[in-house]
Write an enzyme that holds these catalytic residues in place. Structure first.
Site, PDB file in Angstrom:
ATOM      1  N   ASP A  30      49.839  50.526  36.933  1.00  0.00           N
ATOM      2  CA  ASP A  30      50.692  50.803  38.097  1.00  0.00           C
ATOM      3  C   ASP A  30      51.201  52.244  38.012  1.00  0.00           C
ATOM      4  OD1 ASP A  30      52.622  50.850  40.067  1.00  0.00           O
ATOM      5  OD2 ASP A  30      53.960  49.408  39.077  1.00  0.00           O
ATOM      6  N   ASN A  32      52.853  54.018  40.456  1.00  0.00           N
ATOM      7  CA  ASN A  32      54.076  54.384  41.186  1.00  0.00           C
ATOM      8  C   ASN A  32      55.262  53.450  40.935  1.00  0.00           C
ATOM      9  OD1 ASN A  32      53.399  52.119  42.600  1.00  0.00           O
ATOM     10  ND2 ASN A  32      53.054  53.122  44.576  1.00  0.00           N
ATOM     11  N   ASP A  34      55.758  50.193  41.587  1.00  0.00           N
ATOM     12  CA  ASP A  34      56.131  49.125  42.532  1.00  0.00           C
ATOM     13  C   ASP A  34      55.724  47.741  42.023  1.00  0.00           C
ATOM     14  OD1 ASP A  34      53.418  49.154  42.857  1.00  0.00           O
ATOM     15  OD2 ASP A  34      53.430  49.468  45.027  1.00  0.00           O
ATOM     16  N   ASP A  38      47.445  50.433  40.927  1.00  0.00           N
ATOM     17  CA  ASP A  38      46.969  51.271  42.031  1.00  0.00           C
ATOM     18  C   ASP A  38      45.899  52.250  41.547  1.00  0.00           C
ATOM     19  OD1 ASP A  38      48.560  53.213  40.710  1.00  0.00           O
ATOM     20  OD2 ASP A  38      50.317  52.534  41.840  1.00  0.00           O
ATOM     21  N   ASP A 207      29.801  41.559  47.010  1.00  0.00           N
ATOM     22  CA  ASP A 207      30.552  40.308  47.005  1.00  0.00           C
ATOM     23  C   ASP A 207      29.791  39.232  47.795  1.00  0.00           C
ATOM     24  OD1 ASP A 207      33.246  39.107  46.416  1.00  0.00           O
ATOM     25  OD2 ASP A 207      33.305  38.876  48.584  1.00  0.00           O
ATOM     26  N   GLU A 280      26.717  39.687  43.414  1.00  0.00           N
ATOM     27  CA  GLU A 280      27.486  38.508  43.025  1.00  0.00           C
ATOM     28  C   GLU A 280      26.880  37.342  43.799  1.00  0.00           C
ATOM     29  OE1 GLU A 280      31.622  36.074  43.239  1.00  0.00           O
ATOM     30  OE2 GLU A 280      30.760  37.079  44.953  1.00  0.00           O
TER      31      GLU A 280
HETATM   32  C1  GLC Z   1      33.954  36.599  45.531  1.00  0.00           C
HETATM   33  C2  GLC Z   1      35.069  37.324  44.810  1.00  0.00           C
HETATM   34  C3  GLC Z   1      36.308  36.489  44.908  1.00  0.00           C
HETATM   35  C4  GLC Z   1      36.684  36.349  46.357  1.00  0.00           C
HETATM   36  C5  GLC Z   1      35.525  35.779  47.164  1.00  0.00           C
HETATM   37  C6  GLC Z   1      35.729  35.959  48.624  1.00  0.00           C
HETATM   38  O1  GLC Z   1      33.608  35.408  44.941  1.00  0.00           O
HETATM   39  O2  GLC Z   1      34.685  37.598  43.498  1.00  0.00           O
HETATM   40  O3  GLC Z   1      37.375  37.018  44.183  1.00  0.00           O
HETATM   41  O4  GLC Z   1      37.780  35.503  46.474  1.00  0.00           O
HETATM   42  O5  GLC Z   1      34.310  36.426  46.869  1.00  0.00           O
HETATM   43  O6  GLC Z   1      35.562  37.312  48.970  1.00  0.00           O
END
Ligand code: GLC
Length: 532
Positions: A30, A32, A34, A38, A207, A280
């Protein structure tokens, strides 16, 4: 901007042997004060990652987002959320990383947008039948949701809007799925790729890469009698490999999704420096995973079979041989991963405490010796365990939708230094967005740095030792039979042995190059060794 190496030699791209460290921005550092990590915080800690010995960082999303799923709900793919900083901060991060010799992999979220995205807001305003709705999957249905699909986060995958239409969301209702059969969607993402490539990104972690295209009919999922519809391959974690049967998944892994990655491959190939894509994709088999890394598609796919394997020599061995056979068949490179921001930390999965830590280090040592590339998740180098987060601090949409704990416990902010929370996570003494356990005082980076017996020192030594052999030893391994409880293989001059059993096992001759615990003439339970 620092130029990437312009020389491209097929088969020697940097990512094939890279160790990549995953950063979850809100929990890393972090800058800043908060209480939320970041981008400037990340930049300030890059020297730590260089000294750890990794080659690249993958940074989970920091785009503009209402943070319903902590950034995996993107409202603007061309900007950074003020919570995390500015575009200028992102440029600085890229520049500093490149100066330190680290590659940067940006997280790309193409399956869905946030419901705050201008496209979704326009779709709601424009109404049924409009071109604005045609960018998403809106359907009419008189009596309940249009099909039986379940959200990965629990509950139906459909939400009804005021005028009666339903829209599909394989995740939270704040994450509407895009319709990838609409050419406008593909074109927008090519612009996103170029935007970040032009700024110096070395690659993208994609993703939900297996989800972009759905079976066009959006038909019901066929569910085995007595079972409920389920969401994806993560649900297979409790089913032993030998008992797994292919299941019907009209929402995942459709053949047309590969056209998207062929197009992206072309886009990246116009840039210097071997830019890369890693999928992924929670697919059901090594073969279906390998389809994402055919030569004209992505560079890598996360090997979730390795992460899903229980503590078992036969299961580990089967994953190793199955992965290598499947990736070789497509001339691809394998990857290995044990933890990320979506799963329980592997120390805890392997039983927690001293046993869990011993097993976690042993599995890591095996992974780092295998051909291909490895992914580490922030905090695993400190031996962190899953945290039982108090309900009032849980924020995971999975928790909000199901009432089950969810993923917050692997996302607790990193302890850097000091004797009490926030352990140097930020510049002030304020509490981070999830409180850290007080026992983490013994696990801070500062506490472990000077201790040769610490988990951090183990990771540093293993990554340094790996550099000297794993990148030059070729991609061939020979499996060895040292007993039912043992995983063993030879790779060039190095023999790797892992004891998953309860009794010590005899070791073959050789000098110990690296070990995950104390080793004598025999290899103790829950320990791995590299012999030369
Ligand atoms: C992937 C990401 C996960 C997210 C999901 C929806 O599995 O790794 O963290 O919640 O996609 O985007």
């Amino acid at each position: 901007m620092v130029l990437n190496d312009p020389i491209h030699v097929h088969g020697q791209e940097w990512w094939r042997h890279a160790v990549t460290y995953q950063i979850y921005p809100r929990s890393f550092a972090d800058g800043n004060g908060d209480g939320v990590g970041d981008v400037p915080g990340i930049t300030s800690r890059l020297p730590y990652l260089r000294d750890l010995g990794v080659d690249a960082v993958w940074i989970s999303p920091s785009y503009t987002s209402p943070q319903k799923d902590h950034g995996y709900d993107v409202a603007d793919y061309f900007d950074i959320d003020p919570l995390f900083g500015t575009l200028g901060d992102a440029d600085e991060l890229l520049e500093r990383a490149h100066e330190l010799g680290l590659k940067v992999i940006v997280d790309l979220v193409p399956n869905h947008t946030s419901s705050d995205h201008a496209w979704f807001q326009a779709a709601l305003a424009a109404g049924p039948g409009s071109p604005e709705r045609a960018r998403y999957l809106f359907r009419d249905s008189e009596d309940g949701p249009p099909n039986n699909w379940m959200s990965v986060f629990g509950g139906p995958a459909w939400t009804q809007v005021e005028d009666g239409q339903w829209y599909l969301h394989l995740f939270d209702s704040s994450q509407p799925d895009l319709d990838w059969r609409n050419p406008e969607v593909g074109d927008m993402f090519v612009d996103v790729l170029r935007f970040w490539l032009d700024r110096g990104a070395d690659g993208f972690r994609v993703d939900v890469a297996h989800g972009l295209l759905k079976e066009e009919s959006l038909r019901d999922q066929v569910v085995e009698h007595g079972k409920t519809a389920s969401s994806d391959a993560r649900d297979l974690a409790d089913v032993p490999l030998v008992e797994r049967t292919e299941r019907d998944e009209p929402m995942w892994d459709q053949p047309e999704v590969h056209d998207v990655y062929r197009r992206w491959h072309e886009v990246l190939s116009k840039y210097d420096g071997d830019r890369m894509l890693v999928a992924e994709a929670w697919t059901q088999s090594p073969e279906s995973m390998a389809r994402y890394i055919r030569e004209d598609e992505m560079s890598q796919a996360f090997n979730f079979a390795w992460l899903l394997a229980p503590w078992s020599a036969s299961e580990f061995t089967e994953v190793i041989t199955g992965t290598l056979a499947a990736t070789e068949a497509v001339h691809g490179s394998p990857t290995w991963v044990l933890s990320n921001h979506d799963v329980d930390r592997h120390v805890s999965r392997y039983g927690g405490g001293a046993t869990g830590l011993a097993r976690a280090k042993a599995a890591t040592l095996v992974m780092l010796a295998l051909p291909g590339s490895a992914y580490l998740y922030q905090g695993e180098e400190l031996g962190l365990e899953q945290v039982d987060v108090a309900p009032e601090f849980r924020q995971d949409p999975f928790w909000l939708r199901t009432g089950e704990p969810g993923r917050d416990g692997c996302r607790v902010p990193i302890p850097w230094s000091g004797d009490e929370p926030p352990f140097g996570f930020g510049p002030t003494a304020g509490q981070p967005w999830i409180p850290q356990p007080t026992e983490w005082a013994a696990l801070t980076v500062a506490a472990q740095e000077g201790d040769p017996g610490s988990t951090l020192s183990f990771y540093r030594a293993a990554l340094a030792a790996r550099r000297t052999f794993a990148t030059t030893s070729g991609d061939e391994i020979e499996m060895l039979d040292l007993g039912a409880d043992v995983v063993a293989f030879r790779r060039d001059a190095v023999t790797v042995v892992l004891n998953c059993g309860a009794e010590p096992v005899d070791l073959p001759a050789g000098e110990v190059l690296m070990a995950s615990g104390a080793v004598g003439a025999t290899l103790p339970a829950d320990t791995a060794v590299w012999l030369q």
